[in-house]
Design an enzyme around this catalytic site. Structure first.
Site, PDB file in Angstrom:
ATOM      1  N   LYS A 116      -6.303   3.814   8.871  1.00 27.83           N
ATOM      2  CA  LYS A 116      -5.350   4.794   8.331  1.00 27.83           C
ATOM      3  C   LYS A 116      -5.885   6.216   8.457  1.00 27.83           C
ATOM      4  O   LYS A 116      -5.139   7.154   8.752  1.00 27.83           O
ATOM      5  CB  LYS A 116      -5.044   4.462   6.869  1.00 27.83           C
ATOM      6  CG  LYS A 116      -4.280   3.154   6.691  1.00 27.83           C
ATOM      7  CD  LYS A 116      -4.079   2.826   5.220  1.00 27.83           C
ATOM      8  CE  LYS A 116      -3.297   1.512   5.041  1.00 27.83           C
ATOM      9  NZ  LYS A 116      -3.116   1.151   3.625  1.00 27.83           N
ATOM     10  N   SER A 121       0.803  -1.225   0.000  1.00 24.82           N
ATOM     11  CA  SER A 121       0.000   0.000   0.000  1.00 24.82           C
ATOM     12  C   SER A 121       0.836   1.276   0.000  1.00 24.82           C
ATOM     13  O   SER A 121       0.283   2.366  -0.090  1.00 24.82           O
ATOM     14  CB  SER A 121      -0.949   0.006   1.206  1.00 24.82           C
ATOM     15  OG  SER A 121      -0.234   0.039   2.415  1.00 24.82           O
TER      16      SER A 121
END
Length: 791
Positions: free
Chosen positions: A729, A686
């Protein structure tokens, strides 16, 4: 009514109805009942009805095994019902509550998708009032007689029969609760003459009455057969009483034997279990009390006697009470509470007492264990918790064989001995931290325990007889799913708990933690005063992790210091805590404003990561070293992350010409890419676009946009691919005061799962290509391709 006139049903009920085919039994008028809707066709009909007048026609299929939903496959007479409430189920189905109103007859079908019919509403025919009255009395008399002898008929059913004042409704009610064939029930539904309808129902009641007489006759015959055994039992009891009167008391071993025999004989045990217990009792009776084997056998019988062999009682809990308990025990976590309530609603609707497996996944300190305790409180069940973190021996789960000295049952059987009920709530903590060794694999042993298809006959090594653990509700907790074996994970319903932002932590501290820590340290509420800024400072400067444990430790530390000062007379109440005097209690801040991660120079970019402890903010740094070209990676990167870095390097070199970057820059400079902190392992794809932006920023010599973070996997073709853990996140970005986040466009669907108060103040930029990322981060567009010269 209009004045004193009754409005005909045809003016209230529509002449066109959406028709819902019924496969089971017909539903009679005057009934309030739930229905589970599973097929897409039926869901479409229900939704169409809810968009209109909420009325729907219930018509029985002629064949229950191979239902045909065409007009030829449906009966012509059904019941019109009003949909009172609709609940969406997790599997995509619906649960609707209906109130049936009136019989109708299908005149003709107007449409097949959805099924729509023109109908006429049917009225009861009172052919002979006196005969109807007599039949009604006979029906009620017979039902009273049956209800006395049959425990199926509850007191509520008896009261309902007495309070119904209309003969037709009495006949319908009795038909709906009797065990009558679906075709016979449909025939009664289609009978409009009340005399005929009551006669048909009375005939079925007579048959039921005769069947009960036969059952009672069989029962008397069985009682005669066991009379001999009862006579022997009474004689033995008389002998015991005589021995007691004469003072002929038995020795301890005989007393134990009699106690075990009496207890086990009173239980309804499986044949294999009873046979094993009888063998052990016979062996126990013949043993010398001084032998070592005597103690082993006695401990075994004590364990068997301590287990809950009786069937569990029916679960009694209200969904509203469960919601109140969850709201009282936990702040926020709305999506988690919603999923738990959905699970409890389905469990109550199905009347299913079989246990299930819920897996709570989240960072430390977010309330996984307390959520499990709240579920037990909501279900009004006993709670037992044990941890399997670091467990390496499968005997801890399935027990030790009795051949070993000091052997004992596994944790499951030990827990059942403690709670003394067959349907408790078991919490298995840290399931992601189990190990394996030469002594076995505990995770493999858990497969049998947690598998609903096997755990009805769970066989502990110590007991060596099957025991039903299928009624246990298992709740397991983990920080990550990565280390849980896939076969074990497939048996669980996974519910994720994310971390908390500053506003959440302040609210939790005010409502839960401050009263709790004040009580733990012997202080009263009026002793302390906290300013809102002080509570926020604790979250931002001393406890910036995802959970609440460090926050609670900080409050404990403050209250301990206040308690000491009060006892020494160094301060007066109330003690006010503000940002100015906070360092006096907690020391210098652990996190400072200047430590927030910012991209200050070219080559530095802020990325977002998801770890076992929640979301985190990553700094990705790169510098150039003149000399031979190439790339160097540091920061303890995993294999997948190294591949992502190579893809980013290749892609930036590929697009260099479009953004006026010289290829010679890469040929004459070694690029060193580093991700702090160096001692922490990192992996995953990611950070692909983040590393590409770091390399682009370095090569271009341009700093990235301020207060911007990003996450996304980069493909070699420049596509931005979806990532996981967006909620965690985003929470990490908010803790770091990030204002803008670049995310893959494919993750837009995940934004709906993030609470609005977490997203507030953050701008999300969904992208699908690296070109869009560069445009947002550097305000740069690629140069248009040059036209080729003609030959």
């Amino acid at each position: 009514m209009e004045g004193n006139q009754i409005i005909p049903a045809e003016r209230i009920l529509p002449n066109r109805l959406l028709v819902l085919p019924m496969v089971g039994n017909p539903i009679f008028p005057g009934v309030f009942t739930p229905l589970i809707i599973e097929s897409e066709h039926d869901i479409e009909i229900v939704n169409a009805s809810l968009q209109g007048d909420n009325l729907i026609g219930l018509v029985l299929t002629r064949d229950s095994e191979n239902p045909d939903y065409s007009p030829e496959g449906l009966y012509s007479v059904g019941t019109v019902a009003k949909i009172v409430k609709k609940i969406n189920l997790p599997d995509g189905g619906l649960n609707i509550f209906i109130s049936t109103v009136k019989r109708f007859k299908v005149v003709k079908y107007l449409a097949l998708k959805p099924i729509t019919a023109a109908v006429d509403y049917l009225e009861d025919i009172f052919s002979d009032p006196e005969e109807i009255k007599a039949l009604t009395r006979s029906l009620l008399t017979e039902m009273k007689q049956i209800s006395k002898d049959n425990p199926i008929f509850t007191e509520e059913m008896r009261l309902n029969m007495v309070n119904i004042d209309q003969p037709g409704k009495i006949a319908d009610f009795v038909t709906s609760i009797m065990n009558i064939n679906r075709n016979d029930q449909q025939r009664i539904l289609e009978t409009m003459d009340l005399c005929d309808r009551l006669e048909q129902v009375l005939l079925f009641i007579k048959k039921e009455h005769e069947l009960m007489k036969i059952q009672q006759k069989i029962q008397r015959r069985i009682n005669d057969r066991i009379e001999k055994n009862q006579r022997e039992y009474f004689l033995k009891e008389e002998l015991k009483a005589i021995q007691h009167e004469l003072g002929l008391t038995s020795d301890p071993k005989t007393s134990d034997y009699n106690r075990y025999r009496e207890y086990f004989d009173s239980l309804d045990l499986p044949d294999e279990t009873r046979e094993q217990i009888n063998k052990e009792l016979e062996k126990f009776q013949l043993m010398d009390p001084n032998s070592a084997e005597f103690t082993v056998t006695r401990n075994y019988l004590e364990t068997l006697a301590a287990l809950p062999w009786e069937d569990p009682v029916t679960e009694e809990y209200e969904l509203n009470s469960a919601k109140e308990i969850l709201d009282a025990d936990h702040y926020g976590l709305e999506d988690v509470k919603e999923r738990i309530l959905e699970y409890l609603a389905v469990r109550k609707m199905k009347r299913d007492t079989k246990g299930s497996i819920i897996c709570l996944v989240g960072p430390p300190g977010v309330g996984k264990t307390s959520v499990g305790l709240s579920i037990a409180r909501a279900l009004n069940k006993k709670f037992f918790r044990f941890s399997v973190g670091g467990m390496r021996d499968e005997a801890e789960i399935k027990g030790h064989r009795r051949t070993y000295i000091g052997s004992m049952p596994g944790k499951i059987i030990q827990g059942l001995k403690i709670v003394k009920t067959k349907n408790p709530v078991f919490m298995i903590d840290e399931i992601d931290k189990m190990g394996a060794s030469f002594q076995g694999d505990p995770s493999s042993a858990l497969l049998e325990v947690l598998d609903p298809e096997q755990n009805h006959a769970f066989r502990d090594h110590y007991l060596d007889v099957p025991f039903d653990v299928s009624n246990i509700l298992f709740i397991v907790t983990a920080n990550t799913l990565d280390t849980i074996p896939r076969p074990l994970l497939d048996r669980m319903e996974v519910i994720r708990l994310s971390g908390y932002i500053t506003d959440d932590k302040v609210a939790i501290a005010k409502k839960y933690l401050i009263p709790k820590t004040l009580k733990n340290n012997g202080l009263k509420r009026k002793t302390m005063r906290y300013s809102m800024k002080a509570l926020r400072s604790i979250a931002d400067e001393y406890a910036r992790e995802a959970g609440m444990r460090n926050y609670e430790k900080a409050l404990d530390r403050i209250h301990r210091k206040v308690a000491k000062k009060l006892m020494l007379g160094e301060t007066e109440t109330p003690v006010t805590i503000s940002p100015d005097n906070l360092p006096d209690f907690l020391g210098k801040p652990v996190f400072r404003e200047d430590e927030l991660k910012r991209a200050t120079t070219p080559g530095i970019v802020v990325g977002l990561a998801w770890t076992h402890y929640g979301g985190d903010v990553l700094m990705i740094e790169s510098i150039n070293i003149q000399g031979k070209g190439g790339m160097k990676l540091t920061g303890k990167l995993g294999e997948v992350m190294q591949e992502s870095a190579n893809i980013a390097y290749s892609f930036v070199r590929h697009i260099a010409k479009q953004y006026d970057l010289k290829q010679s820059y890469f040929d004459s400079n070694l690029i060193h890419l580093h991700i702090p902190e160096g001692a922490t392992p990192k992996d995953g794809p990611s950070a692909g676009i983040t590393m590409a932006c770091s390399l682009f920023s370095l090569a271009k010599g341009k700093r990235i946009k301020a207060n911007l973070a990003m996450t996304g996997e980069l493909s070699l073709a420049g596509k931005v691919l979806p990532i996981g853990g967006l909620k965690e996140k985003t929470i990490a970005a908010r803790r770091n005061r990030i204002k803008e986040i670049i995310i893959p466009k494919a993750n837009l669907r995940d934004l709906d799962e993030i609470p609005d108060h977490v997203k507030k103040g953050i701008t999300f930029h969904p992208v699908s290509t690296m070109t869009e990322v560069i445009e947002i981060a550097f305000a740069m567009k690629p140069a248009p391709p040059r036209a080729k010269k003609p030959y």
